[in-house]
Design an enzyme around this catalytic site. Structure first.
Site, mmCIF file in Angstrom:
data_model
loop_
_atom_site.group_PDB
_atom_site.id
_atom_site.type_symbol
_atom_site.label_atom_id
_atom_site.label_comp_id
_atom_site.label_asym_id
_atom_site.label_seq_id
_atom_site.Cartn_x
_atom_site.Cartn_y
_atom_site.Cartn_z
ATOM 1 N N HIS A 1 -1.443 8.777 -12.793
ATOM 2 C CA HIS A 1 -1.714 10.090 -11.651
ATOM 3 C C HIS A 1 -0.651 9.877 -11.454
ATOM 4 O O HIS A 1 0.820 9.622 -12.219
ATOM 5 C CB HIS A 1 -2.452 9.553 -9.933
ATOM 6 C CG HIS A 1 -1.662 8.361 -9.670
ATOM 7 N ND1 HIS A 1 -0.567 7.954 -9.533
ATOM 8 C CD2 HIS A 1 -2.127 6.475 -9.527
ATOM 9 C CE1 HIS A 1 0.101 7.235 -8.673
ATOM 10 N NE2 HIS A 1 -1.000 6.016 -9.063
ATOM 11 N N HIS B 1 2.839 8.021 -11.142
ATOM 12 C CA HIS B 1 3.891 7.869 -12.296
ATOM 13 C C HIS B 1 4.085 8.910 -13.528
ATOM 14 O O HIS B 1 5.264 8.159 -13.304
ATOM 15 C CB HIS B 1 2.536 7.341 -13.309
ATOM 16 C CG HIS B 1 0.918 6.099 -12.791
ATOM 17 N ND1 HIS B 1 0.282 6.056 -12.643
ATOM 18 C CD2 HIS B 1 1.736 5.347 -11.920
ATOM 19 C CE1 HIS B 1 -0.396 4.588 -11.990
ATOM 20 N NE2 HIS B 1 0.399 4.391 -11.542
ATOM 21 N N CYS C 1 -2.287 -12.625 -1.540
ATOM 22 C CA CYS C 1 -3.578 -11.292 -1.690
ATOM 23 C C CYS C 1 -2.845 -10.791 -2.632
ATOM 24 O O CYS C 1 -2.222 -10.758 -3.879
ATOM 25 C CB CYS C 1 -2.324 -10.072 -1.110
ATOM 26 S SG CYS C 1 -3.134 -8.028 -0.999
ATOM 27 N N CYS D 1 -1.646 -7.454 -4.578
ATOM 28 C CA CYS D 1 0.126 -7.547 -4.389
ATOM 29 C C CYS D 1 0.216 -8.199 -5.089
ATOM 30 O O CYS D 1 0.925 -8.758 -6.035
ATOM 31 C CB CYS D 1 0.667 -8.012 -3.055
ATOM 32 S SG CYS D 1 0.683 -7.537 -1.530
ATOM 33 N N CYS E 1 -2.800 -7.108 4.816
ATOM 34 C CA CYS E 1 -1.222 -6.530 3.805
ATOM 35 C C CYS E 1 -1.649 -5.231 4.712
ATOM 36 O O CYS E 1 -2.612 -4.370 4.526
ATOM 37 C CB CYS E 1 -2.384 -6.979 2.681
ATOM 38 S SG CYS E 1 -1.228 -5.887 1.068
ATOM 39 N N HIS F 1 -2.838 -3.177 0.795
ATOM 40 C CA HIS F 1 -3.590 -3.125 0.819
ATOM 41 C C HIS F 1 -5.263 -3.371 1.822
ATOM 42 O O HIS F 1 -6.397 -3.573 1.657
ATOM 43 C CB HIS F 1 -4.222 -4.233 -0.646
ATOM 44 C CG HIS F 1 -3.305 -4.079 -1.507
ATOM 45 N ND1 HIS F 1 -2.292 -4.265 -1.601
ATOM 46 C CD2 HIS F 1 -3.344 -3.373 -2.691
ATOM 47 C CE1 HIS F 1 -1.134 -4.539 -2.430
ATOM 48 N NE2 HIS F 1 -2.608 -3.702 -3.503
ATOM 49 N N LYS G 1 -2.476 10.158 2.522
ATOM 50 C CA LYS G 1 -2.279 8.817 1.271
ATOM 51 C C LYS G 1 -3.205 9.069 -0.192
ATOM 52 O O LYS G 1 -4.583 9.583 0.099
ATOM 53 C CB LYS G 1 -2.410 7.275 1.350
ATOM 54 C CG LYS G 1 -1.827 6.349 0.858
ATOM 55 C CD LYS G 1 -2.450 5.012 1.103
ATOM 56 C CE LYS G 1 -1.648 4.091 0.124
ATOM 57 N NZ LYS G 1 -1.591 2.887 0.354
ATOM 58 N N LYS H 1 -8.387 6.527 -4.897
ATOM 59 C CA LYS H 1 -9.283 6.805 -5.763
ATOM 60 C C LYS H 1 -10.373 7.028 -4.451
ATOM 61 O O LYS H 1 -11.778 7.607 -4.939
ATOM 62 C CB LYS H 1 -10.052 5.367 -6.663
ATOM 63 C CG LYS H 1 -9.501 6.293 -7.769
ATOM 64 C CD LYS H 1 -9.502 4.513 -8.786
ATOM 65 C CE LYS H 1 -10.482 4.740 -10.337
ATOM 66 N NZ LYS H 1 -10.504 4.484 -11.323
HETATM 67 O O1 ME8 Z 1 3.798 -1.376 -9.244
HETATM 68 N N1 ME8 Z 1 4.294 8.303 -5.232
HETATM 69 O O2 ME8 Z 1 2.736 -0.939 -11.162
HETATM 70 P P1 ME8 Z 1 1.753 0.664 -10.539
HETATM 71 C C1 ME8 Z 1 4.666 8.260 -5.939
HETATM 72 N N2 ME8 Z 1 3.140 -2.869 -12.490
HETATM 73 N N3 ME8 Z 1 5.145 7.073 -6.603
HETATM 74 C C2 ME8 Z 1 4.817 6.335 -7.173
HETATM 75 C C3 ME8 Z 1 3.101 6.275 -6.753
HETATM 76 C C4 ME8 Z 1 2.945 7.942 -5.227
HETATM 77 N N4 ME8 Z 1 1.669 8.004 -4.450
HETATM 78 N N5 ME8 Z 1 1.555 5.276 -6.224
HETATM 79 C C5 ME8 Z 1 2.670 5.498 -7.986
HETATM 80 C C6 ME8 Z 1 3.415 -1.525 -11.158
HETATM 81 N N6 ME8 Z 1 3.830 5.208 -7.923
HETATM 82 C C7 ME8 Z 1 4.245 -2.460 -11.653
HETATM 83 C C8 ME8 Z 1 5.302 -2.117 -11.833
HETATM 84 S S1 ME8 Z 1 7.750 -3.048 -12.934
HETATM 85 C C9 ME8 Z 1 8.817 -3.936 -13.560
HETATM 86 C C10 ME8 Z 1 6.108 -3.181 -12.591
HETATM 87 C C11 ME8 Z 1 4.621 5.400 -8.901
HETATM 88 O O3 ME8 Z 1 1.213 1.134 -11.638
HETATM 89 C C12 ME8 Z 1 6.412 4.193 -8.926
HETATM 90 O O4 ME8 Z 1 7.351 4.295 -9.209
HETATM 91 O O5 ME8 Z 1 1.669 -0.030 -9.216
HETATM 92 C C13 ME8 Z 1 5.912 2.863 -8.141
HETATM 93 O O6 ME8 Z 1 6.940 2.451 -7.688
HETATM 94 C C14 ME8 Z 1 4.928 3.113 -9.821
HETATM 95 O O7 ME8 Z 1 4.478 3.977 -9.945
HETATM 96 C C15 ME8 Z 1 3.854 1.555 -9.389
HETATM 97 O O8 ME8 Z 1 3.118 1.844 -10.757
#
Ligand code: ME8
Length: 645
Positions: A17, A20, A125, A128, A142, A145, A294, A297
């Protein structure tokens, strides 16, 4: 110089999304910028594929975990080229090489005594995938969440994180650039004020099997964060590959604020235990919301990068994301905002400058950017040259610090200056006078040369546009490899081989276009008026808010909150308002002050206190990326209760 920069590895329990896409685009931009500065760059992204969340998502989709992760990891991989993102390596935590590395590290840390077996009871949680401390809960839930964590008691393996607490505090204090912007560094230091607990790094196979088995106890798999963070080492061939030797000491991680704790606390202590130097810098950005809400989904407002790129074009999308978000703070995505930037910054400012300049070069100097006669520069020309020099310097500093919005601001100041330069020097007038042909050539040389320099600095942000600009100028000399250092030097401009086809760089966007945000709301293609799309409201909508002057009679801190103050106000009737201003004002300095409140809001309960209204304040951005709240004080003579309209 080597540069190694990484994004988080994304969970494969959801499709890519906007969030990412943002992190990956800024990391791509930074890596392209470092290449421009002559560095050898390694840019890594990837997917995080183990753990409860993934196992649950696979079960829900009716897939085996293996098939499921293969499928979603492929959609992440396929997304990056659509955004012109070019990673050097895409890692998956299910890669056999990664599994070997994690097990090797676990063995090493275990053997040296930093992993022990113990029983733990705590609040867990699932979202998390970790135990939460009481302090982290908000009203028993939390905060991320919004669910009550489950009490779980089980035997597990623990990493002696607490052992490295003092070292970590010292390291953060000694290295101001280790965690930036500063607000996040402060947040981590504040967290480290309290004793650090050891980290539970296993899950019993009775509860979870989708994980990397502990090499020293087959009844357990590795906790997903201990597994995931190690990707940054696996991807460069730890422990003995040549890439590891070259890149580890310069590692920079890019993340959002949601995963600050694992990166700023777990990861450096893990590295310390392994006997490795910590990473060099951690860059932490804020969150993208959608229309100030925010993204989620369940609300149906998730923005998909593929749709965004199709709707607006890759370069405008990249520009918007980098320009709109102040790095470190949250930002709001809306169709109106992206269309406004596209029309104002891209189509108007840059697009017009480009097409006007090229049309004149085509018409007055035989379709070739003329060479500059340095001896004949006048004060207007020198002003442009100086502005370009300053722009390059600011651009380098800001891009290096991940303040992309500021780097782009500096570029757009020059674009505005050049648009003014055209008006003041009126090449169309010079063209009419045979005695002014030399001046005409120099004006067009300045414009052509400046546009080429703009193309160079825009290349990391909008690679396609930069290439189009250089091609149209006939100045296609490759501008990688340390070009940036010489950019301000007019003697080094590549000669123009003749203009290519003059293109319109950016079309103006029609605001009536169906906005991508609304399109994403399942089954509800909302038809908004142009005014709504542009964020304009009716007078009546504004008048619906009752704004009144209020006097602050008493103020006190709200227990267990470092953000909230409870204010007793008179308007002139008495009312209580809870305001999130404790980090900007002490209670004492507010007594007797007069402020503006929104007086007809539905009462809301904050930390158990009923708040009857909202005090108006401005958010002032600070240099370090943080922001300060400033109340709107009114003239002390004004009577409480006066209505503002
Ligand atoms: O946390 N605004 O993966 P994840 C900006 N697998 N950036 C966002 C965002 C938003 N609303 N939502 C997500 C994880 N991101 C773990 C990470 S690393 C060793 C393991 C981006 O799929 C942002 O970079 O939940 C956030 O830190 C990351 O997606 C979290 O991705």
């Amino acid at each position: 110089m080597p540069t190694y920069v990484t994004t988080p590895i994304y969970y494969v329990n959801a499709q890519p999304h906007l969030g990412h896409a943002y992190t990956t685009i800024i990391t791509d931009t930074y890596s392209r910028f470092r290449r421009l500065a002559g560095d050898q760059v390694r840019f890594q992204t990837g997917t995080d594929e183990h753990g409860e969340k993934i196992a649950e998502a696979a079960a829900k989709a009716g897939d085996s975990p293996r098939d499921y992760v293969d499928r979603i990891a492929a959609t992440f991989k396929a997304t990056w080229p659509l955004l012109n993102v070019r990673p050097d390596h895409i890692i998956r935590t299910t890669d056999s090489e990664h599994i070997r590395t994690v097990q090797h590290i676990l063995d090493q840390v275990h053997q040296q005594g930093d992993i022990y077996f113990s029983e733990y009871a705590g609040l867990y949680c699932r979202g998390c995938e970790r135990f939460l401390t009481d302090k982290e809960l908000v009203e028993g839930k939390c905060p991320d969440h919004l669910v009550e964590p489950e009490p779980i008691a089980e035997q597990n393996y623990f990493f002696r994180m607490s052992k490295y607490q003092d070292w970590l505090i010292e390291h953060i204090k000694q290295n101001p650039e280790f965690i930036t912007p500063e607000r996040y560094r402060n947040e981590v230091l504040a967290f480290l004020d309290e004793p650090l607990e050891d980290l539970c790094i296993s899950r019993p196979t009775s509860r979870l099997t989708w994980g990397i088995p502990l090499p020293f106890d087959s009844n357990f798999v590795t906790y997903v964060w201990f597994d995931a963070l190690i990707n940054y080492l696996t991807g460069i061939g730890y422990p003995d590959g040549p890439l590891f030797a070259k890149y580890w000491s310069v590692a920079e991680h890019v993340i959002a604020k949601d995963i600050l704790k694992p990166h700023a606390i777990y990861w450096p202590t893990m590295l310390k235990s392994m006997g490795l130097a910590p990473f060099k810098r951690l860059h932490v950005h804020g969150y993208w919301n959608v229309d100030a809400t925010k993204m989620s989904k369940s609300l149906g407002n998730v923005i998909r990068p593929r749709e965004l790129a199709e709707e607006y074009g890759v370069d405008p999308m990249r520009y918007f994301l980098l320009r709109e978000m102040s790095f470190g703070l949250d930002a709001s995505f809306s169709s109106a905002a992206i269309i406004t930037r596209q029309n104002a910054d891209l189509a108007n400012d840059l697009g017009n400058l480009f097409s006007r300049s090229l049309t004149m070069i085509g018409k007055y100097t035989q379709g070739r950017v003329p060479s500059l006669d340095i001896a004949a520069l006048d004060s207007d020309d020198r002003e442009v040259q100086e502005a370009l020099h300053n722009m390059v310097a600011t651009y380098e500093i800001e891009m290096n610090a991940f303040r992309f919005h500021k780097a782009l601001q500096a570029v757009w100041e020059v674009i505005s200056l050049l648009n003014r330069y055209i008006v003041t020097n009126a090449p169309w007038e010079l063209a009419k006078d045979v005695s002014k042909q030399e001046r005409l050539h120099n004006v067009l040389a300045i414009l052509g040369g400046s546009l080429w320099m703009l193309a160079v600095v825009l290349k990391p942000v909008m690679p396609e546009t930069a290439a189009k600009m250089a091609k149209a100028l006939g100045m296609e000399e490759p501008f990688d490899a340390a070009e940036l250092a010489q950019l301000g030097d007019w003697a080094r401009l590549p000669p123009s081989s003749g203009l290519g086809e003059v293109l319109q760089l950016f079309p103006r966007m029609d605001k009536k276009k169906e906005p991508v945000v609304e399109k994403a709301v399942a089954g509800k293609p909302a038809k908004k008026s142009i005014e709504e799309q542009s964020g304009l409201i009716e007078l009546a909508q504004f008048q619906a808010v009752e704004l009144r002057v209020a006097q602050i009679n008493a103020a006190q801190r709200v227990k267990k909150s470092d953000r909230l103050l409870k204010l007793s106000l008179s308007t002139p009737e008495k009312r209580t308002v809870v305001a999130g201003i404790a980090q900007s004002y002490s209670p004492e300095e507010l007594i007797g002050k007069k402020v503006v409140i929104a007086a007809n809001l539905k009462p809301a309960k904050l930390m158990g206190i009923v708040s009857e209204g909202m005090v108006l304040a401005a958010k002032e951005p600070l240099e370090d990326g943080s922001e300060r709240l400033r109340l709107l004080f009114v003239d002390p003579d004004m009577s409480p209760g006066s209505k503002i309209s």
